[in-house]
Design an enzyme around this catalytic site. Structure first.
Site, short mmCIF file in Angstrom:
data_model
loop_
_atom_site.label_atom_id
_atom_site.label_comp_id
_atom_site.label_asym_id
_atom_site.label_seq_id
_atom_site.Cartn_x
_atom_site.Cartn_y
_atom_site.Cartn_z
N CYS A 47 -4.04 22.52 -5.92
CA CYS A 47 -3.13 23.66 -5.81
C CYS A 47 -3.92 24.83 -5.21
CB CYS A 47 -2.58 24.02 -7.19
SG CYS A 47 -1.39 25.37 -7.12
N CYS A 50 -0.32 38.80 -5.10
CA CYS A 50 0.85 38.32 -4.37
C CYS A 50 1.68 39.48 -3.84
CB CYS A 50 1.73 37.44 -5.26
SG CYS A 50 3.07 36.67 -4.32
N CYS A 92 6.17 34.78 -13.29
CA CYS A 92 4.88 34.32 -12.75
C CYS A 92 3.74 35.29 -13.05
CB CYS A 92 5.01 34.15 -11.24
SG CYS A 92 3.45 33.75 -10.43
N GLU A 131 -7.95 31.86 -7.83
CA GLU A 131 -8.04 30.64 -8.64
C GLU A 131 -7.47 29.45 -7.86
OE1 GLU A 131 -8.00 32.16 -13.22
OE2 GLU A 131 -6.03 31.97 -12.27
N CYS A 152 1.32 25.82 -13.94
CA CYS A 152 2.12 26.55 -12.94
C CYS A 152 2.48 27.95 -13.44
CB CYS A 152 3.41 25.80 -12.67
SG CYS A 152 3.09 24.13 -12.15
N CYS A 159 7.66 37.82 -8.78
CA CYS A 159 8.56 36.96 -9.55
C CYS A 159 8.25 37.20 -11.04
CB CYS A 159 8.36 35.51 -9.17
SG CYS A 159 8.56 35.26 -7.39
#
Ligand code: SF4
Length: 393
Positions: free
Chosen positions: A128, A135, A142, A115, A368, A139
């Site tokens: 962004c 990933c 997230c 994305e 975010c 985290c």
């Protein structure tokens, strides 16, 4: 994306024996492009000039068809079209939020999806960009962190994100038209999916292409790389990329940061801050951005605010306060607006800019920490996330 599967090659080590099929010129550094042109028959004496010409067609004018490269001989264009391609990721979906934010789902080699988010603002616009499918890290606040790392993006797939959004914004200049300084895509933030410093070389090469003065021409000061704290690569970012630096900080004690940003167990707050104090590019005019997600009852107390000020003392910094953007299964709640304002006030009174980030594109899950692609869905269940975050049963 055309029928012939694009070649995703590691641009650093162009193999002597060239891979079968057309090579994608997008994402190659100037040196690597020169090498493959020579390897495919361009006379060495001409190669540097040819790189300059082709580079401008691709990155200044946004051309994807060699036939349009009119300052190259027809026969040479035909030869290029046989041996090379100019390929960018395929846009699968494009969503536009009521606040103008655009979210794109793009498909890359292997059918994986990432994305990208474009955030328009008055007189500017920020893209962004993602650097990994999923990933490396987890985290706990997230959404991307719940998606297993599938692979790093190539330099072509990273700069390709900039190119497809410029297509969508119709932002490639007209040849011969007077230069228009206004830009719809004026800033890049490497804050999308993935930890960019765990894909250093491809991120570096892609950002070098974005900064190249004969192409997309984005100033290094308009590119911000956000890391969760891969300490060994921080100084290298200044030396080899030279862009602005942001850090996913989010906590003021190791006990809490270990839960929110698990890489802290490897390089804790003290080690991270030491690396930031040494960051070669830091100055009052080039401050490091500390990103701080506001989580209700987790990291948002007055004491946290005061501790944060103490920790970053002496580092030219600004603190971006990010109201937490919820996602399905998220183990946290956003701090109240009063709490966020109170926190910002304490920071501001200590002399630091503490802007509160306005959530953008929430209605399309573009804010975010909300990005995630269907590729290899859900790594961890809600219970696992809660257990790791030290919450619930
Ligand atoms: S915040 Fe960044 S590093 Fe952490 S899981 Fe999300 S994408 Fe990865």
């Amino acid at each position: 994306m055309s029928a012939t599967a694009p070649i995703t090659q590691d641009v650093h080590t162009i193999p002597r024996k060239l891979p079968e099929g057309p090579i994608n010129l997008v994402g190659l550094t100037r040196d690597a492009m020169r090498e493959v042109l020579i390897a495919h028959g361009t006379p060495e004496k001409q190669a540097k000039m040819r790189v300059g010409q082709i580079w401008q067609w691709i990155y200044q004018w946004g051309k994807r068809d060699f036939a349009e490269m009119t300052n190259l001989a027809k026969a040479y264009r035909a030869d290029l079209a046989e041996k090379f391609v100019i390929e960018v990721p395929e846009v699968v979906t494009r969503q536009v939020s009521e606040d103008g934010t655009r979210k794109y789902l793009v498909r890359i080699a292997g059918g994986h999806e990432v994305e990208i988010v474009y955030i328009p603002e008055e007189g500017r616009g920020t893209l962004c960009v993602s650097s990994q499918v999923g990933c490396t890290l987890t985290c706990s606040f997230c959404h991307t962190g719940t998606q297993k790392l599938v692979r790093n993006l190539t330099a072509a797939e990273i700069i390709g994100q900039v190119m497809v959004v410029r297509d969508d914004l119709d932002e490639w200049p007209e040849i011969g038209a007077p230069k228009d300084e206004t830009r719809l895509l004026s800033n890049i933030v490497l804050m999308g999916m993935g930890e960019p410093l765990y894909n250093f070389e491809n991120v570096r090469d892609a950002m070098k292409i974005a900064m190249d003065a004969e192409g997309i021409q984005l100033s290094r000061r308009r590119i911000t790389l956000s890391t969760s704290g891969v300490v060994p690569e921080i100084a290298r970012t200044a030396q080899e990329i030279g862009c602005q630096l942001a850090v996913s900080f989010h906590a003021t004690t190791d006990e809490v940061r270990d839960r929110l940003v698990p890489i802290n167990k490897r390089w804790n707050i003290e080690t991270l801050l030491a690396a930031l104090r040494e960051y070669p590019k830091v100055s009052n005019s080039e401050r490091i951005t500390f990103e701080y997600v506001m989580l209700d009852g987790v990291n948002d107390s007055d004491e946290d605010a005061r501790r944060l000020i103490k920790l970053i003392e002496g580092i030219p910094a600004k603190i971006n306060l990010i109201p937490f953007n919820e996602w399905p299964g998220a183990p946290y709640k956003r701090s109240s607006n009063n709490r966020i304002r109170r926190f910002a006030d304490i920071i501001y009174k200590a002399g630091y800019a503490s802007p509160i980030r306005t959530p953008r594109g929430e209605d399309i899950m573009a804010a975010c920490g909300q990005l995630k692609s269907a590729t290899e869905r859900a790594r961890k269940s809600r219970r696992q996330i809660e257990a790791e975050a030290g919450l619930g049963g």
